[in-house]
Design a protein around this motif. Structure first.
Motif, PDB file in Angstrom:
ATOM      1  N   THR A 122       6.985  17.358 -11.596  1.00  6.14           N
ATOM      2  CA  THR A 122       7.853  17.932 -12.629  1.00  6.14           C
ATOM      3  C   THR A 122       7.067  18.190 -13.911  1.00  6.14           C
ATOM      4  OG1 THR A 122       9.746  16.752 -11.706  1.00  6.14           O
ATOM      5  CG2 THR A 122       9.976  17.598 -13.954  1.00  6.14           C
ATOM      6  N   LEU A 123       6.226  17.230 -14.317  1.00  9.05           N
ATOM      7  CA  LEU A 123       5.428  17.401 -15.537  1.00  9.05           C
ATOM      8  C   LEU A 123       4.440  18.543 -15.384  1.00  9.05           C
ATOM      9  CD1 LEU A 123       4.659  13.678 -16.502  1.00  9.05           C
ATOM     10  CD2 LEU A 123       6.529  15.150 -17.290  1.00  9.05           C
ATOM     11  N   LEU A 124       3.786  18.642 -14.225  1.00 10.34           N
ATOM     12  CA  LEU A 124       2.818  19.719 -14.005  1.00 10.34           C
ATOM     13  C   LEU A 124       3.521  21.073 -13.948  1.00 10.34           C
ATOM     14  CD1 LEU A 124       0.524  18.041 -11.313  1.00 10.34           C
ATOM     15  CD2 LEU A 124      -0.025  18.487 -13.718  1.00 10.34           C
ATOM     16  N   LEU A 125       4.693  21.092 -13.353  1.00  9.79           N
ATOM     17  CA  LEU A 125       5.433  22.350 -13.252  1.00  9.79           C
ATOM     18  C   LEU A 125       5.854  22.848 -14.625  1.00  9.79           C
ATOM     19  CD1 LEU A 125       6.584  24.328 -11.128  1.00  9.79           C
ATOM     20  CD2 LEU A 125       8.695  22.994 -11.179  1.00  9.79           C
ATOM     21  N   LEU A 141      13.912  14.442 -17.107  1.00  7.57           N
ATOM     22  CA  LEU A 141      14.303  15.232 -15.936  1.00  7.57           C
ATOM     23  C   LEU A 141      13.533  14.773 -14.703  1.00  7.57           C
ATOM     24  CD1 LEU A 141      15.665  17.753 -14.591  1.00  7.57           C
ATOM     25  CD2 LEU A 141      13.639  19.054 -15.344  1.00  7.57           C
ATOM     26  N   GLY A 142      12.224  14.572 -14.857  1.00  5.21           N
ATOM     27  CA  GLY A 142      11.412  14.124 -13.730  1.00  5.21           C
ATOM     28  C   GLY A 142      11.834  12.762 -13.217  1.00  5.21           C
ATOM     29  N   ALA A 143      12.189  11.858 -14.137  1.00  2.73           N
ATOM     30  CA  ALA A 143      12.608  10.520 -13.734  1.00  2.73           C
ATOM     31  C   ALA A 143      13.935  10.560 -12.984  1.00  2.73           C
ATOM     32  CB  ALA A 143      12.713   9.618 -14.959  1.00  2.73           C
ATOM     33  N   VAL A 144      14.895  11.338 -13.497  1.00  5.44           N
ATOM     34  CA  VAL A 144      16.197  11.461 -12.832  1.00  5.44           C
ATOM     35  C   VAL A 144      16.020  12.074 -11.442  1.00  5.44           C
ATOM     36  CG1 VAL A 144      18.427  12.639 -12.889  1.00  5.44           C
ATOM     37  CG2 VAL A 144      17.524  11.581 -14.961  1.00  5.44           C
ATOM     38  N   ALA A 145      15.184  13.106 -11.342  1.00  2.16           N
ATOM     39  CA  ALA A 145      14.952  13.748 -10.046  1.00  2.16           C
ATOM     40  C   ALA A 145      14.271  12.794  -9.078  1.00  2.16           C
ATOM     41  CB  ALA A 145      14.091  14.999 -10.244  1.00  2.16           C
ATOM     42  N   VAL A 179      16.721  23.322  -7.863  1.00  4.65           N
ATOM     43  CA  VAL A 179      17.320  23.057  -9.175  1.00  4.65           C
ATOM     44  C   VAL A 179      16.303  22.394 -10.095  1.00  4.65           C
ATOM     45  CG1 VAL A 179      19.077  21.703 -10.378  1.00  4.65           C
ATOM     46  CG2 VAL A 179      19.664  22.935  -8.279  1.00  4.65           C
ATOM     47  N   LEU A 180      15.505  21.486  -9.550  1.00  9.56           N
ATOM     48  CA  LEU A 180      14.475  20.818 -10.346  1.00  9.56           C
ATOM     49  C   LEU A 180      13.452  21.816 -10.872  1.00  9.56           C
ATOM     50  CD1 LEU A 180      13.045  18.297 -11.419  1.00  9.56           C
ATOM     51  CD2 LEU A 180      11.966  18.058  -9.160  1.00  9.56           C
ATOM     52  N   VAL A 181      13.006  22.725 -10.009  1.00 11.70           N
ATOM     53  CA  VAL A 181      12.037  23.745 -10.438  1.00 11.70           C
ATOM     54  C   VAL A 181      12.649  24.631 -11.525  1.00 11.70           C
ATOM     55  CG1 VAL A 181      10.747  25.780  -9.699  1.00 11.70           C
ATOM     56  CG2 VAL A 181      10.799  23.739  -8.248  1.00 11.70           C
ATOM     57  N   HIS A 182      13.886  25.051 -11.333  1.00 11.92           N
ATOM     58  CA  HIS A 182      14.559  25.900 -12.316  1.00 11.92           C
ATOM     59  C   HIS A 182      14.670  25.190 -13.662  1.00 11.92           C
ATOM     60  CE1 HIS A 182      18.412  28.190 -13.631  1.00 11.92           C
ATOM     61  NE2 HIS A 182      17.328  28.819 -14.059  1.00 11.92           N
ATOM     62  N   ALA A 183      15.061  23.916 -13.635  1.00 15.79           N
ATOM     63  CA  ALA A 183      15.230  23.168 -14.873  1.00 15.79           C
ATOM     64  C   ALA A 183      13.895  22.939 -15.574  1.00 15.79           C
ATOM     65  CB  ALA A 183      15.906  21.832 -14.576  1.00 15.79           C
ATOM     66  N   ALA A 184      12.865  22.605 -14.800  1.00 16.89           N
ATOM     67  CA  ALA A 184      11.550  22.358 -15.399  1.00 16.89           C
ATOM     68  C   ALA A 184      10.994  23.626 -16.043  1.00 16.89           C
ATOM     69  CB  ALA A 184      10.587  21.830 -14.339  1.00 16.89           C
ATOM     70  N   LEU A 185      11.169  24.764 -15.385  1.00 15.19           N
ATOM     71  CA  LEU A 185      10.678  26.023 -15.941  1.00 15.19           C
ATOM     72  C   LEU A 185      11.500  26.454 -17.153  1.00 15.19           C
ATOM     73  CD1 LEU A 185       9.888  28.027 -12.681  1.00 15.19           C
ATOM     74  CD2 LEU A 185       8.266  26.945 -14.245  1.00 15.19           C
ATOM     75  N   THR A 186      12.767  26.053 -17.215  1.00 18.58           N
ATOM     76  CA  THR A 186      13.581  26.337 -18.396  1.00 18.58           C
ATOM     77  C   THR A 186      12.988  25.686 -19.640  1.00 18.58           C
ATOM     78  OG1 THR A 186      15.568  26.496 -17.033  1.00 18.58           O
ATOM     79  CG2 THR A 186      15.894  26.126 -19.376  1.00 18.58           C
ATOM     80  N   LEU A 187      12.411  24.499 -19.472  1.00 23.04           N
ATOM     81  CA  LEU A 187      11.824  23.759 -20.588  1.00 23.04           C
ATOM     82  C   LEU A 187      10.396  24.205 -20.901  1.00 23.04           C
ATOM     83  CD1 LEU A 187      13.022  20.218 -19.451  1.00 23.04           C
ATOM     84  CD2 LEU A 187      14.030  21.620 -21.263  1.00 23.04           C
ATOM     85  N   SER A 188       9.792  24.970 -20.008  1.00 25.44           N
ATOM     86  CA  SER A 188       8.397  25.381 -20.159  1.00 25.44           C
ATOM     87  C   SER A 188       8.250  26.537 -21.151  1.00 25.44           C
ATOM     88  CB  SER A 188       7.843  25.791 -18.794  1.00 25.44           C
ATOM     89  OG  SER A 188       6.567  26.370 -18.906  1.00 25.44           O
ATOM     90  N   ILE A 238      23.738  14.451  -8.150  1.00 23.55           N
ATOM     91  CA  ILE A 238      23.532  14.060  -9.544  1.00 23.55           C
ATOM     92  C   ILE A 238      22.686  15.091 -10.288  1.00 23.55           C
ATOM     93  CG2 ILE A 238      22.320  12.400 -11.008  1.00 23.55           C
ATOM     94  CD1 ILE A 238      23.315  10.195  -9.238  1.00 23.55           C
ATOM     95  N   LEU A 239      21.573  15.501  -9.696  1.00 26.32           N
ATOM     96  CA  LEU A 239      20.673  16.430 -10.382  1.00 26.32           C
ATOM     97  C   LEU A 239      21.317  17.792 -10.634  1.00 26.32           C
ATOM     98  CD1 LEU A 239      17.841  16.743 -11.579  1.00 26.32           C
ATOM     99  CD2 LEU A 239      17.084  17.593  -9.341  1.00 26.32           C
ATOM    100  N   PRO A 240      21.894  18.468  -9.610  1.00 29.01           N
ATOM    101  CA  PRO A 240      22.539  19.758  -9.895  1.00 29.01           C
ATOM    102  C   PRO A 240      23.649  19.643 -10.935  1.00 29.01           C
ATOM    103  CG  PRO A 240      22.261  19.462  -7.527  1.00 29.01           C
ATOM    104  CD  PRO A 240      21.925  18.152  -8.171  1.00 29.01           C
TER     105      PRO A 240
END
Length: 304
Positions: A122-125, A141-145, A179-188, A238-240
């Motif tokens: 998640t951090l690298l993404l 986000l990474g911890a929850v995922a 969903v994790l990829v989408h959320a991580a890229l939203t923050l990028s 939980i994540l979605p």
């Protein structure tokens, strides 16, 4: 539970005296869904078995513990709880029920490794983030995922019986990762390939929400109408739910409205059926409520 066994043994002992009474089956499952206040776990199995053996030896009872080994094949007819009553697991490994240390998370090393990979991925993404706030949210986000996907995988290991169920597990895992990829890229900060990947997912975000809502609605219907041998799949949603309640996206309105109604309408009936002392039922109810909130917020987003 121990007092209940003692009471039943006393009733039968009095009724059939002076004949001896043998307790043909008694035990406690180490895995499976909660039933009212009875919670399957390795620690609870050890507490029951050790307490029962001490009581039975003190009273001079004859008894038979159920059972020597876990029998996962029983999940096909009895649900997850049916396959894990053994003092040893299906590979003949001691579960620590009779003596010694015992843990409810025997595979913690594997799940810690998997969770670590998800967290670092998640951090690298995300890479370089957009703001200070994003820098705080990304590791959260990474911890929850890591926790939710890892727990979902552990539940799947215990409960999955058929090829169709493994397919269901795979699809829900793929949904969570998307969903994790989408959320991580939203923050990028989003440059180059990150920008292209985000745009591709953003155009399809409504369908990610729809798939999550559909899966949650199916699970809710199952928990209301056919719950006896099913486990609570709270961790899969939980994540979605968290991602899209915090950042709603445009969705197909009629379909999402129907799914929102099904999930919301099922919360009270499933709690009534399970009983208000069932913590797992409350967990499913809370996650379902969070999913309803996410779908409702997405319904209020206008295209464009």
């Amino acid at each position: 539970a121990l007092q209940h066994v003692a009471d039943v043994r006393q009733v039968f002992g009095n009724k059939f005296a002076p004949k001896d009474v043998m307790i043909g089956e008694t035990g406690w499952p180490s895995e499976g869904r909660q039933r009212e206040t009875a919670l399957p776990s390795r620690v609870n199995e050890a507490k029951f078995i050790r307490g029962f053996v001490a009581m039975a030896e003190k009273e001079g009872w004859h008894y038979n513990l159920i059972e020597a080994f876990d029998q996962p094949w029983k999940r096909g007819s009895e649900g997850a709880v049916g396959g894990y009553w053994g003092l040893f697991d299906a590979d003949r490994q001691d579960k620590g029920v009779l003596a010694g240390p015992v843990t409810n998370v025997p595979y913690w090393k594997e799940w810690l490794g998997l969770g670590g990979l998800i967290f670092l991925g998640t951090l690298l993404l995300g890479g370089r983030v957009r703001s200070t706030q994003s820098a705080l949210i990304l590791p959260l986000l990474g911890a929850v995922a890591a926790c939710s996907i890892g727990a979902w995988g552990d539940l799947a290991r215990v409960t999955t019986r058929f090829a169709s169920e493994w397919l269901w597990v795979g699809l829900l895992t793929l949904l969570n990762l998307s969903v994790l990829v989408h959320a991580a890229l939203t923050l990028s900060a989003r440059q180059g390939w990150r920008e292209r990947a985000f745009n591709w997912l953003e155009r399809r975000a409504g369908w990610l929400v729809a798939v999550a809502g559909f899966a949650a609605a199916v699970m809710m219907l199952e928990m209301v109408f056919d719950a006896r041998y099913r486990s609570f799949a709270s961790m899969a949603f939980i994540l979605p739910a968290l991602v899209y309640v915090c950042r709603p996206v445009s969705v197909p309105r009629r379909e999402i409205a129907l799914l929102t109604f099904i999930i919301g309408a099922g919360i009270a009936p499933q709690l009534y059926e399970e009983g208000l002392l069932n913590q797992q039922a409350w967990g499913w109810a809370l996650v379902s409520g969070l999913m309803v909130a996410a779908l409702w917020r997405c319904l209020r987003v206008r295209k464009g």
